[in-house]
Write a protein that holds these residues in place. Structure first.
Motif, PDB file in Angstrom:
ATOM      1  N   GLN A 258       0.841  -1.198   0.000  1.00 41.57           N
ATOM      2  CA  GLN A 258       0.000   0.000   0.000  1.00 41.57           C
ATOM      3  C   GLN A 258       0.873   1.243   0.000  1.00 41.57           C
ATOM      4  N   TYR A 259       0.587   2.157  -0.921  1.00 38.20           N
ATOM      5  CA  TYR A 259       1.260   3.455  -0.923  1.00 38.20           C
ATOM      6  C   TYR A 259       0.476   4.411  -0.030  1.00 38.20           C
ATOM      7  N   ILE A 260       1.188   5.142   0.801  1.00 36.24           N
ATOM      8  CA  ILE A 260       0.556   6.052   1.748  1.00 36.24           C
ATOM      9  C   ILE A 260       1.109   7.461   1.551  1.00 36.24           C
ATOM     10  N   GLY A 261       0.421   8.445   2.135  1.00 39.58           N
ATOM     11  CA  GLY A 261       0.867   9.826   2.031  1.00 39.58           C
ATOM     12  C   GLY A 261       2.005  10.120   2.992  1.00 39.58           C
ATOM     13  N   LEU A 262       2.635  11.262   2.781  1.00 43.05           N
ATOM     14  CA  LEU A 262       3.709  11.690   3.663  1.00 43.05           C
ATOM     15  C   LEU A 262       3.192  11.842   5.092  1.00 43.05           C
ATOM     16  N   ASP A 263       3.973  11.379   6.038  1.00 39.21           N
ATOM     17  CA  ASP A 263       3.652  11.495   7.467  1.00 39.21           C
ATOM     18  C   ASP A 263       2.367  10.764   7.845  1.00 39.21           C
ATOM     19  N   ARG A 264       2.044   9.711   7.093  1.00 41.32           N
ATOM     20  CA  ARG A 264       0.817   8.954   7.382  1.00 41.32           C
ATOM     21  C   ARG A 264       1.112   7.557   7.914  1.00 41.32           C
ATOM     22  N   LEU A 265       2.381   7.257   8.145  1.00 38.77           N
ATOM     23  CA  LEU A 265       2.744   5.919   8.576  1.00 38.77           C
ATOM     24  C   LEU A 265       2.100   5.567   9.910  1.00 38.77           C
ATOM     25  N   ASP A 266       2.144   6.457  10.873  1.00 36.96           N
ATOM     26  CA  ASP A 266       1.561   6.172  12.185  1.00 36.96           C
ATOM     27  C   ASP A 266       0.062   5.958  12.085  1.00 36.96           C
ATOM     28  N   ASP A 267      -0.607   6.746  11.241  1.00 37.27           N
ATOM     29  CA  ASP A 267      -2.062   6.611  11.085  1.00 37.27           C
ATOM     30  C   ASP A 267      -2.433   5.224  10.575  1.00 37.27           C
ATOM     31  N   TRP A 268      -1.736   4.780   9.524  1.00 39.00           N
ATOM     32  CA  TRP A 268      -2.088   3.494   8.934  1.00 39.00           C
ATOM     33  C   TRP A 268      -1.629   2.321   9.795  1.00 39.00           C
ATOM     34  N   THR A 269      -0.521   2.483  10.488  1.00 43.99           N
ATOM     35  CA  THR A 269      -0.087   1.439  11.416  1.00 43.99           C
ATOM     36  C   THR A 269      -1.114   1.258  12.521  1.00 43.99           C
ATOM     37  N   THR A 270      -1.645   2.357  13.014  1.00 48.50           N
ATOM     38  CA  THR A 270      -2.688   2.292  14.040  1.00 48.50           C
ATOM     39  C   THR A 270      -3.966   1.675  13.485  1.00 48.50           C
ATOM     40  N   PHE A 271      -4.334   2.039  12.271  1.00 51.61           N
ATOM     41  CA  PHE A 271      -5.545   1.507  11.633  1.00 51.61           C
ATOM     42  C   PHE A 271      -5.500  -0.020  11.565  1.00 51.61           C
ATOM     43  N   TYR A 272      -4.431  -0.561  10.991  1.00 55.24           N
ATOM     44  CA  TYR A 272      -4.343  -2.011  10.837  1.00 55.24           C
ATOM     45  C   TYR A 272      -4.055  -2.708  12.171  1.00 55.24           C
ATOM     46  N   GLY A 273      -3.406  -2.012  13.069  1.00 55.89           N
ATOM     47  CA  GLY A 273      -3.120  -2.602  14.373  1.00 55.89           C
ATOM     48  C   GLY A 273      -4.342  -2.706  15.246  1.00 55.89           C
ATOM     49  N   GLU A 274      -5.083  -1.603  15.390  1.00 57.64           N
ATOM     50  CA  GLU A 274      -6.237  -1.605  16.290  1.00 57.64           C
ATOM     51  C   GLU A 274      -7.392  -2.424  15.740  1.00 57.64           C
ATOM     52  N   LEU A 275      -7.628  -2.347  14.431  1.00 56.12           N
ATOM     53  CA  LEU A 275      -8.766  -3.069  13.861  1.00 56.12           C
ATOM     54  C   LEU A 275      -8.491  -4.561  13.717  1.00 56.12           C
ATOM     55  N   PHE A 276      -7.300  -4.923  13.234  1.00 59.40           N
ATOM     56  CA  PHE A 276      -7.055  -6.307  12.835  1.00 59.40           C
ATOM     57  C   PHE A 276      -5.961  -7.015  13.627  1.00 59.40           C
ATOM     58  N   GLY A 277      -5.207  -6.280  14.415  1.00 55.69           N
ATOM     59  CA  GLY A 277      -4.154  -6.909  15.204  1.00 55.69           C
ATOM     60  C   GLY A 277      -2.815  -7.012  14.512  1.00 55.69           C
ATOM     61  N   PHE A 278      -2.614  -6.269  13.402  1.00 59.67           N
ATOM     62  CA  PHE A 278      -1.312  -6.265  12.745  1.00 59.67           C
ATOM     63  C   PHE A 278      -0.277  -5.597  13.646  1.00 59.67           C
ATOM     64  N   ALA A 279       0.977  -6.040  13.545  1.00 61.60           N
ATOM     65  CA  ALA A 279       2.056  -5.470  14.345  1.00 61.60           C
ATOM     66  C   ALA A 279       3.235  -5.125  13.450  1.00 61.60           C
ATOM     67  N   SER A 280       3.917  -4.029  13.780  1.00 60.40           N
ATOM     68  CA  SER A 280       5.088  -3.606  13.014  1.00 60.40           C
ATOM     69  C   SER A 280       6.227  -4.599  13.208  1.00 60.40           C
ATOM     70  N   MET A 281       6.911  -4.908  12.110  1.00 65.10           N
ATOM     71  CA  MET A 281       8.077  -5.771  12.180  1.00 65.10           C
ATOM     72  C   MET A 281       9.334  -4.911  12.313  1.00 65.10           C
TER      73      MET A 281
END
Length: 295
Positions: free
Chosen positions: A174-197
């Motif tokens: 997925q391509y994301i906007g500048l400075d949006r990494l934290d937003d999308w990490t939180t989105f997939y983490g809180e909703l689905f349980g994804f974790a940063s590697m």
């Protein structure tokens, strides 16, 4: 979640799994040229196995991978009309209970996709993903699947063609906007349980960005921020490509080349290696990544 909590790949499957996530059920592309995309998928080893009962939609399959090619004009509420260049429009997640997963996502702030169900069709709940994409929740994939209701088999074809070199869905880029990494990490983490590697851990030949791992240990979601010299990203956030895992990248590439596919070589440091490969972009927008999966 801190990536330092998960120092190795084996720990990923032990993460909390609030939705009972169990992989990806299907990937959906929209295009006004479904036959052209279908020909490309057949070069990748897929076969058309079923047609939708009421829409111009074809199901392609190999092994456990399902790709839906949607050329239906009219679309669904809030969904853009199919354009000539194929667009990765939706990902369906396998979950323990689709209704419960959907409600949990809404409770956490996800936006619902209005349901538009015709006669003899299943109601598959969905939320909005990046851009105008959708994330579906599917809990019927074992003995009885969604395709048994919504699709009619293509006569005379093998409904379960084997996977070429063990191909399976490895992840989504997925391509994301500048400075949006934290937003999308939180989105997939809180909703689905994804974790940063950990940053130093990567797969394939394209190691940029941040990689999120699913709690079921089956899916990786790569988030890539734009760079000034990235020609194929003009600022929109979108799902860009699918990565397929395989048992032997070099053997898979050799086989796919005999089928007419070409691969990126020595472009921005990307070339076919034992750990991965990238197909050249076709139809203006479609590329596939191959990743050696040791699992």
């Amino acid at each position: 979640m801190s990536a330092s909590l998960f120092p190795d790949r084996e720990a990923i499957g032990d993460l909390p799994n609030p939705m009972g996530l169990a992989g990806i059920e299907f990937i959906e592309y929209t295009t006004s040229r479904p036959q052209a995309l279908g020909q490309l998928l057949e070069q990748m080893g897929f076969r058309p196995v079923a047609r939708h009962r009421s829409r111009e939609v074809l199901l392609y399959r190999q092994g456990d991978i399902h790709i839906i090619v949607n050329g239906h004009q009219g679309g669904l509420s809030g969904q853009a009309q199919p354009q000539e260049a194929p667009r990765l429009a939706a990902v369906a997640l396998r979950v323990r209970d689709a209704a419960a997963a959907y409600q949990r996502a809404l409770d956490l702030g996800a936006w619902a996709v209005p349901s538009q169900v015709e006669v003899m069709e299943l109601n598959i709940p969905a939320i909005h993903g990046v851009g105008d994409t959708r994330i579906y929740f599917v809990d019927r994939w074992r003995e009885f699947s969604i395709y048994d209701v919504d699709f009619v088999p293509v006569p005379g074809v093998d409904l379960h063609p084997p996977a070429l070199h063990g191909l399976h869905v490895f992840g989504v880029v997925q391509y994301i906007g500048l400075d949006r990494l934290d937003d999308w990490t939180t989105f997939y983490g809180e909703l689905f349980g994804f974790a940063s590697m950990p940053r130093e851990q990567s797969f394939g030949v394209l190691s940029t960005g941040s990689i999120l791992a699913s709690p079921c240990g089956q899916i990786y979601w790569q988030l890539i921020e734009p760079e000034p010299d990235t020609a194929d990203f003009e600022g929109d956030e979108l799902l860009h490509r699918v990565a397929f895992g395989c048992d032997d990248v070099l053997a898979t590439v050799a086989d796919l080349r005999t089928r007419g596919l070409e691969f990126v070589e020595s472009t921005h440091g990307v070339r076919t290696q034992e750990r991965g490969a990238l197909t050249q972009t076709r139809l203006g927008s479609v590329s596939f990544e191959l990743v050696r999966d040791p699992r």
